[in-house]
Scaffold this active site. Structure first.
Site: not given
Ligand SMILES: C[S@@+](CC[C@H](N)C(=O)[O-])C[C@H]1O[C@@H](n2cnc3c(N)ncnc32)[C@H](O)[C@@H]1O
Length: 440
Positions: A256, A258, A260-262, A277, A303, A319, A372
């Site tokens: 998961c 996108a 893409g920060g991580k 993703d 998926d 995430d 989050c």
């Protein structure tokens, strides 16, 4: 993209207000996300960037303060006319009141523009006199009505406010809800932790490799954008990937992934990242960011419940998609889009994704789960129930010095940030993350 859209200067543009009202209608009536609605309406308009900033500022302020503004308008007009008769009358009133009370537009300009908006709409035109009278009252009496309102409670839907009280207590709930009313700063994660990033005046160094900017303006114009020296990432969002520890030269499956920060954090730490993703158009955002930052990762559109790596991985980060209630300060539309049913749907997807992530983790490997969200059903309760299903996993709690501030660490050793933390420096998103070890 503007970092602080509600801070944009206010030109006297009718087209800006028309766009703001259209965005509000899309969010409030069609339940479309603010960013999506705004992007579509911008694409179909010929607004100059400055006017566009004003349109976004009106829409964002209207949503951030929607509960207060609606209560204020209903105090003056107990029964607002239904949209099939009145068209966008309510949106014109809300947007006008937001201009007057939160964007500090002079009364004559805001009221005159609202009258023109009504005049231009075949339904709202019949309510032009009402719009004019109500907004004049808002200009005169609004500030004193606002002073009497319970802003924290009004600007959160009852179902969320009540569940936060049940989970966090009233005092903390009020601080969470108040934190959502402030326009958040812009946080950057630096590709090199030792980059001083002194080229933006007033940049606040939150921690190594993390800086915070206020009034940042357009992201593309910030120093270091073209050179790929950083990416935009809320400070709290930058914490979960670090729980994997030293990943240099190791394989990490980033589920998961996108936008893409991580992924960028892991790639810049030297990991060989496989980023998965389900949304190809969102994977394209990772590809753009990788190209800009000159980092690399393998990108897979799939998926995560079905996809499996060739071999189990020593490091897996999940995430998971969630209600995102930890990000309301950045997404003021969220409270008015989500419902309790979304929470139930997210919970079952999260538990399926956790099972899949468990199956991808090698014996002795580390699995980090993050959301989050402020809702325990999506966070700690997912982990408790996963650990009951999978007795071959155990929690590997965080040490007191792992995440810059021990307040972020729960009694069980998980990460849990709240929007009220570091409030004096501009707060942070609400995140939950747990680190698990696969024993066998
Ligand atoms: C919270 S966002 C991830 C944020 C990202 N990790 C980052 O740091 O930028 C959740 C992502 O999950 C993706 N997603 C939702 N369901 C999925 C599934 N079944 N399999 C894979 N990805 C999924 C969504 O497309 C979305 O991009």
């Amino acid at each position: 993209m503007s970092a602080s859209p509600e801070m944009s200067p206010a030109p006297a543009g009718l087209a800006s207000r028309q766009a703001a009202v259209a965005i509000l209608s899309q969010v409030l009536r069609r339940k479309r996300p603010l960013d999506q609605a705004a992007a579509e309406i911008l694409a179909g308009s010929s607004l100059a960037p400055r006017d566009w900033g004003f349109a976004r500022a009106i829409a964002a302020a209207s949503l951030r303060r929607f509960g207060q503004l609606e209560a204020l308008i209903r105090a003056f007009v107990p029964k607002t006319p239904p949209p099939h008769k009145a068209g966008p009358t309510l949106e014109i009133l809300i947007a006008g009141a937001a201009e007057l009370l939160f964007l500090h537009v002079p009364a004559h300009a805001a009221v005159d523009a609202a009258n023109k908006l009504a005049q231009a709409d075949s339904k709202a035109v019949h309510f032009k006199a009402l719009i004019n009278a109500v907004l004049r009252r808002v200009a005169d009496e609004g500030p004193s009505v606002l002073a009497q309102q319970d802003a924290a409670a009004l600007n959160a839907p009852d179902w969320l406010f009540e569940r936060w009280i049940a989970n966090y207590g009233e005092a903390q709930t009020r601080l969470i809800a108040e934190a959502h009313l402030a326009i958040p700063p812009l946080d950057l994660t630096l590709k090199r932790a030792d980059d001083p990033y002194t080229d933006f005046d007033g940049a606040l160094r939150l921690a190594p490799g993390r800086v915070r900017l206020t009034d940042a303006g357009k992201i593309e114009n910030l120093p270091g954008f073209l050179d790929g020296r950083w990416w935009v990432q809320d400070f709290a969002a930058s914490l979960p990937a670090t729980l994997l520890g030293d990943v240099a030269g190791r394989t990490v499956v980033d589920l998961c992934a996108a936008p893409g920060g991580k992924t960028l954090q892991l790639a810049s730490a030297g990991a060989r990242v496989t980023a998965v993703d389900a949304a190809p158009q969102r994977l394209a955002l990772i590809a753009d960011n990788l190209a800009r930052t000159k980092l690399s990762a393998e990108l897979i559109a799939a998926d995560a419940r079905d996809w499996r790596p060739d071999a189990p991985s020593p490091f897996v980060l999940l995430d998971a998609p969630c209600t995102a209630t930890g990000t309301i300060r950045r997404h003021p539309d969220l409270p008015w889009l989500k419902s309790a049913a979304d929470l139930v749907n997210a919970e079952s997807l999260q538990s399926e994704l956790l099972d899949a992530a468990g199956a991808m983790t090698a014996a002795g490997g580390t699995l980090v789960y993050a959301v989050c969200s402020l809702e325990p059903e999506e966070g700690v309760e997912q982990i408790e129930s996963f650990l009951r299903r999978r007795t071959d996993f155990a929690r590997h709690g965080l040490g007191p010095d792992e995440v810059f501030d021990s307040t972020f660490i729960t009694l069980k050793g998980d990460l849990a940030t709240l929007p009220l933390y570091w409030a004096e420096n501009g707060g942070m998103d609400g995140f939950y993350a747990a680190r698990l070890k696969r024993l066998l």
